[in-house]
Design an enzyme around this catalytic site. Sequence first.
Site, short mmCIF file in Angstrom:
data_model
loop_
_atom_site.label_atom_id
_atom_site.label_comp_id
_atom_site.label_asym_id
_atom_site.label_seq_id
_atom_site.Cartn_x
_atom_site.Cartn_y
_atom_site.Cartn_z
N ASN A 1 35.02 60.16 32.92
CA ASN A 1 35.47 61.28 33.74
C ASN A 1 35.82 62.50 32.90
O ASN A 1 36.41 63.46 33.40
CB ASN A 1 36.68 60.85 34.59
CG ASN A 1 36.29 59.85 35.66
OD1 ASN A 1 35.23 59.97 36.27
ND2 ASN A 1 37.13 58.85 35.88
N HIS B 1 38.00 62.98 30.51
CA HIS B 1 39.36 63.20 30.03
C HIS B 1 39.77 62.00 29.20
O HIS B 1 39.09 60.96 29.20
CB HIS B 1 40.35 63.50 31.16
CG HIS B 1 40.46 62.43 32.19
ND1 HIS B 1 40.86 62.68 33.48
CD2 HIS B 1 40.23 61.10 32.16
CE1 HIS B 1 40.86 61.56 34.18
NE2 HIS B 1 40.49 60.59 33.39
N CYS C 1 44.34 65.42 29.62
CA CYS C 1 44.19 65.84 28.23
C CYS C 1 42.71 65.85 27.90
O CYS C 1 41.99 64.89 28.22
CB CYS C 1 44.95 64.90 27.30
SG CYS C 1 44.80 65.29 25.55
#
Length: 403
Positions: A307, A309, A344
């Site tokens: 995804n 991240h 993040c």
Amino acid sequence: MMRVMAMKMSVAASSSSTSLHLQRPWPVKKEEALLATAAVSYARKGEVRGLRAMVSSGGSVGGGGGGNGNIRVSVDKVNGRKVNGVVHGSESPLSLGKGIALVGDDGGGGMVSVNAFKLGRFVEDIHVYRQNFVIRSYEIGPDKTATMETLMNLLQETALNHVMSSGLASDGFGATHEMSLRKLIWVVTRINIQVEKYSRWGDVVEIDTWVAASGKNGMRRDWIIRDYSTQQIITRATSNWVMMNRETRRLSKIPEQVREEVKPFYLDRKVFFDGSCVNEKIDKLTEDTAEYIRSGLAPRWSDMDVNQHVNNVKYIGWILESVPLHVLEDYHLTSMTLEYRRECRQSNLLESLTSMTTSEAHEDTVTINSRKAELGSTHILRLQEDKAEIVRARAEWQRKKYI
């Protein structure tokens, strides 16, 4: 398309047919064995297209006839222990798929469904998914026991295989068909894991997982880890999940179509019964309140998930970077709660903050095995540039001689 030799396995023959049922890539007893090979076909970007098995000897085994044989891999144990979700005949789960390859005199064969290697099964109808794992040598830490990251990875693997085996999975990472149509993904907001005993290299663990509703727009997923040989529960974990649009990165309500997909799998059962896991607020740390700070933590490409991240398990390693070395050497984590606050990306630079407390400050906190934690800790993982919080965490520690 490129074909690559993937493994060798032993198979046992029983009668005069030409079907091969693959269950495990480990050898059976020597006197029952017939050497076979398997090949995996790859497409661009390493996509596995299929697996083919070819018998390397023309005769039958234990049969008396020549030529073809009805060949079935039935390898259930390694070193006397059942491993990686092996099931038997009529117990074959939905997750194993067809698992059939056709073989003939010329050594050719059909394709084996990749689903044949999902290695888990449903128990309690369709509500609980169970999978077994062997603790590998690369999954243990300096003290020769599984790490917290290992446990979290096994929980994540079981959860994803649960979705795949349910028939709900689409192209997304754990996303259902209706979620993929709407460009939605699941993201975890909070997870609590409590450990009574850490497994060692070679131990077999059995993991059960199930899901339930969490409020109007969330889902709860719970896990139990047992020591396979004793059936003792050694770990419990619970988590909360919400939906996010994978393109806008905004949180979303659960569409009714998605709710109808997952609702039949809901099981109203909590993994914690004694109130030991409650959604208590985790205190914020700053430069003034943190005792230890570690800066300059940089995500790598290998830390990213599909995804785009950082995988939530990766945060644990960065959190522990600011924990004093003597704590890591002398104590085990008995409980950890992580509260995820934002994504993040690989371009972000992080810093880890930790504050340690003694058991006097945690007299009201009890682990799942009724031992008071000797140490407590609070953690913040944040962006180094603007100090935006990525994760808040709270942990409890017990001396290694006691766990």
